[in-house]
Design a protein around this motif. Sequence first.
Motif, PDB file in Angstrom:
ATOM      1  N   TYR A  27       6.118  -4.035  -1.954  1.00 41.08           N
ATOM      2  CA  TYR A  27       6.918  -4.817  -2.388  1.00 41.08           C
ATOM      3  C   TYR A  27       6.876  -6.606  -1.789  1.00 41.08           C
ATOM      4  CZ  TYR A  27      11.982  -6.668  -2.823  1.00 41.08           C
ATOM      5  OH  TYR A  27      13.020  -7.333  -3.127  1.00 41.08           O
ATOM      6  N   THR A  28       6.179  -6.492  -0.610  1.00 45.17           N
ATOM      7  CA  THR A  28       6.249  -8.004   0.185  1.00 45.17           C
ATOM      8  C   THR A  28       5.023  -8.398  -0.174  1.00 45.17           C
ATOM      9  OG1 THR A  28       5.865  -7.000   2.127  1.00 45.17           O
ATOM     10  CG2 THR A  28       7.925  -7.305   1.943  1.00 45.17           C
ATOM     11  N   GLY A  29       3.790  -7.753  -0.369  1.00 42.71           N
ATOM     12  CA  GLY A  29       2.521  -8.227  -0.245  1.00 42.71           C
ATOM     13  C   GLY A  29       1.649  -8.611   0.960  1.00 42.71           C
ATOM     14  N   THR A  30       2.582  -7.928   2.063  1.00 41.44           N
ATOM     15  CA  THR A  30       1.922  -8.019   3.475  1.00 41.44           C
ATOM     16  C   THR A  30       2.407  -7.001   4.294  1.00 41.44           C
ATOM     17  OG1 THR A  30       4.077  -9.237   4.332  1.00 41.44           O
ATOM     18  CG2 THR A  30       2.403 -10.644   3.683  1.00 41.44           C
TER      19      THR A  30
ATOM     20  N   ILE B  69       5.235   6.245   3.040  1.00 42.06           N
ATOM     21  CA  ILE B  69       5.819   5.770   1.803  1.00 42.06           C
ATOM     22  C   ILE B  69       6.427   4.382   2.258  1.00 42.06           C
ATOM     23  CG2 ILE B  69       7.773   6.252   0.337  1.00 42.06           C
ATOM     24  CD1 ILE B  69       7.035   9.156   0.451  1.00 42.06           C
ATOM     25  N   ILE B  70       7.305   4.351   3.504  1.00 45.17           N
ATOM     26  CA  ILE B  70       7.956   3.111   3.775  1.00 45.17           C
ATOM     27  C   ILE B  70       6.851   2.060   3.970  1.00 45.17           C
ATOM     28  CG2 ILE B  70       9.198   1.977   5.723  1.00 45.17           C
ATOM     29  CD1 ILE B  70      10.535   4.684   5.820  1.00 45.17           C
ATOM     30  N   SER B  71       5.885   2.292   4.540  1.00 48.16           N
ATOM     31  CA  SER B  71       4.704   1.226   4.924  1.00 48.16           C
ATOM     32  C   SER B  71       4.099   1.055   3.477  1.00 48.16           C
ATOM     33  CB  SER B  71       3.645   2.031   5.772  1.00 48.16           C
ATOM     34  OG  SER B  71       4.153   1.637   6.977  1.00 48.16           O
ATOM     35  N   PHE B  72       3.935   1.945   2.574  1.00 51.80           N
ATOM     36  CA  PHE B  72       3.169   1.728   1.550  1.00 51.80           C
ATOM     37  C   PHE B  72       4.192   0.588   0.590  1.00 51.80           C
ATOM     38  CE2 PHE B  72       2.550   2.708  -3.096  1.00 51.80           C
ATOM     39  CZ  PHE B  72       1.196   2.403  -3.369  1.00 51.80           C
ATOM     40  N   ALA B  73       5.269   1.288   0.454  1.00 52.16           N
ATOM     41  CA  ALA B  73       6.480   0.401  -0.395  1.00 52.16           C
ATOM     42  C   ALA B  73       6.528  -0.900   0.161  1.00 52.16           C
ATOM     43  CB  ALA B  73       7.740   1.052  -0.183  1.00 52.16           C
ATOM     44  N   TRP B  74       6.480  -1.306   1.634  1.00 56.91           N
ATOM     45  CA  TRP B  74       6.798  -2.540   2.133  1.00 56.91           C
ATOM     46  C   TRP B  74       5.569  -3.348   1.758  1.00 56.91           C
ATOM     47  CZ3 TRP B  74      10.311  -4.371   5.874  1.00 56.91           C
ATOM     48  CH2 TRP B  74      10.155  -5.542   6.429  1.00 56.91           C
ATOM     49  N   LEU B  75       4.530  -2.792   1.785  1.00 58.13           N
ATOM     50  CA  LEU B  75       3.100  -3.593   1.199  1.00 58.13           C
ATOM     51  C   LEU B  75       3.239  -3.836  -0.169  1.00 58.13           C
ATOM     52  CD1 LEU B  75       0.459  -4.619   2.093  1.00 58.13           C
ATOM     53  CD2 LEU B  75      -0.283  -2.353   1.689  1.00 58.13           C
TER      54      LEU B  75
END
Length: 814
Positions: A460-463, A452-458
């Motif tokens: 939110y930041t697009g990278t 979930i953290i990796s997915f949310a980072w992607l």
Amino acid sequence: MKHILQQITALSDVPDNAVLKRLIDELRVNDKEPALANANIQSLIDILRQHPEYADGLSSFVLKIIIQYRQIALYTDTGIMSDQGFFNSLRRLVGHRFLPILPQEDSVVELVGYLFDKKSDERWLANIEKDKWDTLIELLKVEEKHLDLVATVKNSILNAIIILSYRISGIGLHPDLMDSYPQMLNYSASFVAQNQEAVLFVNEYRKAHELDTLTDITPEQAVDPAPLLVMIEQCEDIVATVRKRIYKTGISIRLTNMMLRLDQSLQRMRILTELVTDDDHKRDRAVIDLIQTLITTANRRYSIGYLIDNNTKLLSRKVTENASRVGEHYISTDKSGYRKMFKKASIGGFIIAFMATIKILAYQLALAPIGRAFVNSMIYGLGFVFIHVIRGTVATKQPAMTAAAIASTISESSGKKSHQLTKLSELVVDILRTQFVAIMGNVMLAIPVALIISFAWLQYTGTPMIDSEKAGHLLHDLDPFHSLALPHAAIAGVYLFLSGLIAGYYDNLAVYNNIGARIQRHKLLMYILPKSWLQRLGGFIEANLGAIMGNFLFGVFLGSTATIGFILGLPIDIRHIAFASANLAHGLFNISADEISWSVILVSMLGVALIGIVNLLVSFSLALFVALRSKEVRFFEWSRLTKLVFGHIISHPSDFFWPRDKPMKYARIDSQGHMIFDDTSAQKNGKHLPSNYVVRRLSDVRILPESKQGNAQYPQTNTDIYYDNQPEGDHTQAHAPSHQTVDLDDGLMDEELNSMPYTNDIQYNQTDKTPNNHDYDANSDISKEPHHVDPDSKAAGDAKTPLPKPKKPPKLPN
């Protein structure tokens, strides 16, 4: 062998050590041939039976050799831990390797070292059956013409009893022990009484057997050792009572050493007393025990390994004897505890997912190696502490509680520890199952939260949070075949074990040094915080200091290992299953599509599973080793324990993953893994302990004659006393027995030992709890009527009144 015995008999008047060594060399076998060792001893027994003169010659030969050497140190020091510090002893033995220590030529230990000069001697001698030892000792009787030799040896034994008795009194009344355990003041008279009983027994025995004239006659009425043995037993019970309260008081290495020496000295005094008794069976067993101790000491007196072995055993005893009172608990025996552990592990897994993420992101910082180690250590250490504070848990942790729980199943008072291994194997099953559910709780939360953290980072930041190369590196580190994942997991397992020892050390430190109370008296904190907050802070730190320091230092170990490896050029790092599972999720989510495959996924998942197994096996086996080592479980019992555990795997494999239908119950562990501290020694049938133990107060107290006991305020207890220095007009009355109780922090009720008034601290009858009154003349040295005691009865040996002073001091060697 027969020819050697002929020589020994012929040379019995002018004994030669070399001839006795030839006999021992003839009996010696390989330590892996127990049948041959027993056959050789049987051959010796057969020859001595056929030729009784050989038995008399051998016994007189040995006695004449022994009396040429100093014997006191043999009885008082051999096999008893020295009070010399570890480093002083180590320097002495290391120096011996370069410049040999001069041997004490007049010491019996040096003689035994000459006779039994092979390292395997103690092992093949241990293989000899008990009944053969008994038969051999029974055959080695001494004829009347050599009783002067026996009298000489007995004089040395009696002198050793006096020396040990004074040492026991000195340790029992030592200021350090008194300061640490104030309740010892209630028992101090027992240590004084055993000394007076020892002096009386030695003087009476020497007089009755006419040892001063070196005749050793057999008296018409044997000197009864029962009062002395009972006092020794009371002192042993006091030591056991103090040990059971260590969880409330803590203990230092110095006090641990003192307690161990006190215990060993009491055991040795019992052996020496039985050595001069008229009970043939007890005397023969005492001879065997002393011989085995002497041979062991002679073989190991210059061994550095034995010194380290003894002191690490002392350290492990200190760590396991003070269990965490509130800290972390890692044993569940029923479904309720199982669910609770899963819940706590889920909390830990949730936090670990964020910790793993922060650690990955921290690698983007440009830091020096030391800075990198510091940042990683703080991420791990503070994260683990936070997990503990919010009542979560980290999988595979092996705190001191686990070691203490294991040690509690091995009774220290029982010599047959191997009989308890079945119960211990069941406890191992429960611990492994609890560790399994803790691992599942961590992994089942760490993986989805990390995803979930990796997915949310992607989103939110697009990278991606990490690039494909870093993701591939994370997955490569989990590969058990092409990386050092498993050796690194073993290193983490060692750290898990060390964190348990650290937790036990700081738990003990907090209690021993009264950290909570001292925090509450801190001037700055008293100025800043309200009183209620300060009390809560002190109580929390004292209760959780071990868990906090264990978790924090465990994090420091994990965070700094890779940096240390980099500085030293060594390929060392750590792998922990909870972080490995979070890294697995981050790696699989962020790796490029052309690099991912089912083989990579399966190998990475297998690596996570194997990392968890290695973490668990290494940390648990080390904790088990320390716990059993503290209770002196012998090596051959380990194989039995392993067979029992593997047998359980085959017969009931589900017990390692799911709670049993009928949970096991342990005497000192509840279903949540908390230790149940047994304070029943403080009460016997609901009655006060001091009435059974304290023989006399250290003052001029004596029991009133019956003619003066009519006006007692409490006639049913019959506890009127009279003080020689009592002021005029002060009418002596007995105090009512106190029934004040306190609620201990372990939930048990205990009689407050210090609430007993001094006037009740006299010896009571075991059946009706009344004082044992006899007609004594205050000015006489002995009772008018002799008191006959059953030597096997503990109650029978209890002293009835203050003991008389000995007429003369014991005779010691010039």
